[in-house]
Write a protein that holds these residues in place. Structure first.
Motif, mmCIF file in Angstrom:
data_model
loop_
_atom_site.group_PDB
_atom_site.id
_atom_site.type_symbol
_atom_site.label_atom_id
_atom_site.label_comp_id
_atom_site.label_asym_id
_atom_site.label_seq_id
_atom_site.Cartn_x
_atom_site.Cartn_y
_atom_site.Cartn_z
ATOM 1 N N ASN A 174 0.878 -1.175 0.000
ATOM 2 C CA ASN A 174 0.000 0.000 0.000
ATOM 3 C C ASN A 174 0.912 1.221 0.000
ATOM 4 O O ASN A 174 2.066 1.120 -0.382
ATOM 5 C CB ASN A 174 -0.951 0.002 1.203
ATOM 6 C CG ASN A 174 -2.095 -0.995 1.040
ATOM 7 O OD1 ASN A 174 -2.688 -1.102 -0.028
ATOM 8 N ND2 ASN A 174 -2.400 -1.740 2.093
ATOM 9 N N GLY A 175 0.431 2.342 0.446
ATOM 10 C CA GLY A 175 1.297 3.519 0.498
ATOM 11 C C GLY A 175 0.568 4.746 0.991
ATOM 12 O O GLY A 175 -0.668 4.799 1.000
ATOM 13 N N VAL A 176 1.344 5.728 1.406
ATOM 14 C CA VAL A 176 0.832 7.034 1.805
ATOM 15 C C VAL A 176 1.357 8.033 0.781
ATOM 16 O O VAL A 176 2.568 8.163 0.599
ATOM 17 C CB VAL A 176 1.307 7.414 3.220
ATOM 18 C CG1 VAL A 176 0.834 8.811 3.583
ATOM 19 C CG2 VAL A 176 0.804 6.393 4.242
ATOM 20 N N LEU A 177 0.448 8.719 0.115
ATOM 21 C CA LEU A 177 0.808 9.624 -0.977
ATOM 22 C C LEU A 177 0.632 11.073 -0.529
ATOM 23 O O LEU A 177 -0.471 11.479 -0.151
ATOM 24 C CB LEU A 177 -0.050 9.346 -2.212
ATOM 25 C CG LEU A 177 0.373 8.172 -3.112
ATOM 26 C CD1 LEU A 177 0.377 6.859 -2.345
ATOM 27 C CD2 LEU A 177 -0.568 8.045 -4.308
ATOM 28 N N LEU A 178 1.732 11.829 -0.593
ATOM 29 C CA LEU A 178 1.733 13.222 -0.158
ATOM 30 C C LEU A 178 1.686 14.160 -1.355
ATOM 31 O O LEU A 178 1.981 13.774 -2.482
ATOM 32 C CB LEU A 178 2.998 13.519 0.656
ATOM 33 C CG LEU A 178 3.348 12.581 1.811
ATOM 34 C CD1 LEU A 178 4.585 13.103 2.533
ATOM 35 C CD2 LEU A 178 2.187 12.416 2.769
ATOM 36 N N HIS A 179 1.328 15.424 -1.083
ATOM 37 C CA HIS A 179 1.345 16.488 -2.091
ATOM 38 C C HIS A 179 0.567 16.077 -3.344
ATOM 39 O O HIS A 179 1.006 16.317 -4.482
ATOM 40 C CB HIS A 179 2.780 16.856 -2.451
ATOM 41 C CG HIS A 179 3.630 17.260 -1.279
ATOM 42 N ND1 HIS A 179 3.093 17.721 -0.092
ATOM 43 C CD2 HIS A 179 4.981 17.272 -1.099
ATOM 44 C CE1 HIS A 179 4.080 18.007 0.749
ATOM 45 N NE2 HIS A 179 5.224 17.746 0.168
ATOM 46 N N SER A 180 -0.574 15.450 -3.135
ATOM 47 C CA SER A 180 -1.378 14.934 -4.249
ATOM 48 C C SER A 180 -2.114 16.074 -4.940
ATOM 49 O O SER A 180 -2.841 16.839 -4.306
ATOM 50 C CB SER A 180 -2.392 13.911 -3.718
ATOM 51 O OG SER A 180 -1.735 12.887 -2.991
ATOM 52 N N THR A 181 -1.919 16.162 -6.253
ATOM 53 C CA THR A 181 -2.543 17.223 -7.036
ATOM 54 C C THR A 181 -3.056 16.650 -8.351
ATOM 55 O O THR A 181 -2.800 15.501 -8.697
ATOM 56 C CB THR A 181 -1.556 18.370 -7.324
ATOM 57 O OG1 THR A 181 -0.463 17.864 -8.101
ATOM 58 C CG2 THR A 181 -1.021 18.984 -6.042
ATOM 59 N N SER A 186 1.421 12.467 -7.269
ATOM 60 C CA SER A 186 1.840 12.661 -5.883
ATOM 61 C C SER A 186 3.270 12.172 -5.666
ATOM 62 O O SER A 186 3.916 11.653 -6.580
ATOM 63 C CB SER A 186 0.890 11.889 -4.956
ATOM 64 O OG SER A 186 0.793 10.524 -5.394
ATOM 65 N N ILE A 187 3.721 12.321 -4.428
ATOM 66 C CA ILE A 187 4.984 11.751 -3.964
ATOM 67 C C ILE A 187 4.626 10.663 -2.958
ATOM 68 O O ILE A 187 4.002 10.929 -1.931
ATOM 69 C CB ILE A 187 5.883 12.812 -3.292
ATOM 70 C CG1 ILE A 187 6.164 13.977 -4.258
ATOM 71 C CG2 ILE A 187 7.176 12.172 -2.804
ATOM 72 C CD1 ILE A 187 6.916 13.603 -5.517
ATOM 73 N N GLU A 188 5.021 9.434 -3.256
ATOM 74 C CA GLU A 188 4.612 8.307 -2.413
ATOM 75 C C GLU A 188 5.656 7.953 -1.369
ATOM 76 O O GLU A 188 6.840 7.791 -1.677
ATOM 77 C CB GLU A 188 4.330 7.066 -3.269
ATOM 78 C CG GLU A 188 3.937 5.849 -2.434
ATOM 79 C CD GLU A 188 3.499 4.650 -3.265
ATOM 80 O OE1 GLU A 188 3.222 3.601 -2.667
ATOM 81 O OE2 GLU A 188 3.439 4.769 -4.506
ATOM 82 N N CYS A 189 5.186 7.819 -0.135
ATOM 83 C CA CYS A 189 5.958 7.205 0.933
ATOM 84 C C CYS A 189 5.489 5.751 0.987
ATOM 85 O O CYS A 189 4.402 5.458 1.502
ATOM 86 C CB CYS A 189 5.726 7.918 2.261
ATOM 87 S SG CYS A 189 6.141 9.678 2.209
ATOM 88 N N GLN A 190 6.287 4.872 0.441
ATOM 89 C CA GLN A 190 5.873 3.492 0.202
ATOM 90 C C GLN A 190 5.650 2.707 1.484
ATOM 91 O O GLN A 190 6.383 2.857 2.465
ATOM 92 C CB GLN A 190 6.950 2.805 -0.648
ATOM 93 C CG GLN A 190 6.775 1.336 -0.894
ATOM 94 C CD GLN A 190 5.676 1.024 -1.886
ATOM 95 O OE1 GLN A 190 4.512 1.343 -1.649
ATOM 96 N NE2 GLN A 190 6.024 0.392 -2.985
#
Length: 253
Positions: A97-104, A117-121
């Protein structure tokens, strides 16, 4: 003098950023759902639900929960634990799964599933990797210092290493096992993630154009010159069952 001191202390106390609970333990208020091939808030298989005070991500279909608001300059804390189930096309593969930051950008802009986005895996053996989930342009990019690349290996974060800028692909966390295999239950020789059945804490600190990822208190990855620097937050469903008990955001400024 005493009055001025009291006013100063009161002002300082009031100016301290307050943490925001993005998950209230009861429902998904503040979030919406997006499921591949279905769309916004069309979660017919209940991939995302709240059960016994936890967010239950079934993994049965690809998609994400997405914050209604955009955020910048914060520390995001997510506490998660893996479930047992995995689903096609990742059935029997490493839980992912993942946490996606700065999603646009548009919902489903990336392969019809996620916002750019930028993913924190969050994946067995690779939790803490960075991925650029972008459109291939320089609008979505990051720079990290990496170790000398080994034949057949990936780009591995190393403090003080050689700066590398990417607008696609990934930067592995610093101790990712070079013999990683995409199999359910994989654990590396120097794993920071806790064994399946135990809770993990991921902290993603987005400070200006820098993102630092801490896993269970250890700095596992760090990027600078991140683009973009703000946006919504997504938590993925990507074929693996996962439970989340805490999603807290603390503004840095």
């Amino acid at each position: 003098m005493v009055c001025l001191l009291l006013v100063s202390e009161k002002s300082t106390a009031q100016s301290k950023p307050k943490s925001v609970k993005l998950f209230n333990g009861k429902n998904l208020d503040g979030w919406y759902k997006f499921v591949q091939d279905r769309g916004k808030d069309k979660d017919v298989k209940n991939v995302f639900s709240v059960e016994k005070g936890l967010i239950h991500i079934s993994g049965e279909e690809y998609g994400s929960i997405v914050t209604n608001e955009e955020f910048e300059n914060y520390k995001l804390t997510v506490e998660f634990i893996w479930g047992d189930k995995t689903y096609a096309p990742r059935e029997g593969r490493a839980r992912d799964n993942g946490v996606l930051l700065h999603s646009t950008g548009p919902d489903g802009g990336y392969h019809g599933i996620w916002m750019y986005s930028i993913e924190c895996q969050v994946i067995e053996g690779g939790t803490g990797d960075f991925l650029v989930v972008g459109d291939g342009s320089d609008k979505y990019a990051l720079t990290a210092t990496v170790a000398p690349k080994k034949e057949g290996g990936g780009n591995v974060f190393q403090p003080g290493g050689t700066p590398l800028t990417i607008n696609t692909g990934r930067i592995d966390w610093f101790n990712r096992d070079p013999s990683w295999k995409d199999v359910k239950g994989f654990r590396g020789a120097k794993e920071v993630e806790k064994p399946v059945g135990e809770w993990n804490t991921m902290e993603c600190i987005a400070d200006g154009d820098q993102i630092s990822i801490y896993l269970n208190g250890t700095l596992v990855n760090q990027a600078t010159q991140v683009k973009p620097t703000k946006g919504r937050i997504q938590i993925q469903s990507e074929g693996a069952e996962m439970f989340v008990r805490k999603v807290v955001l603390k503004p840095l400024k």
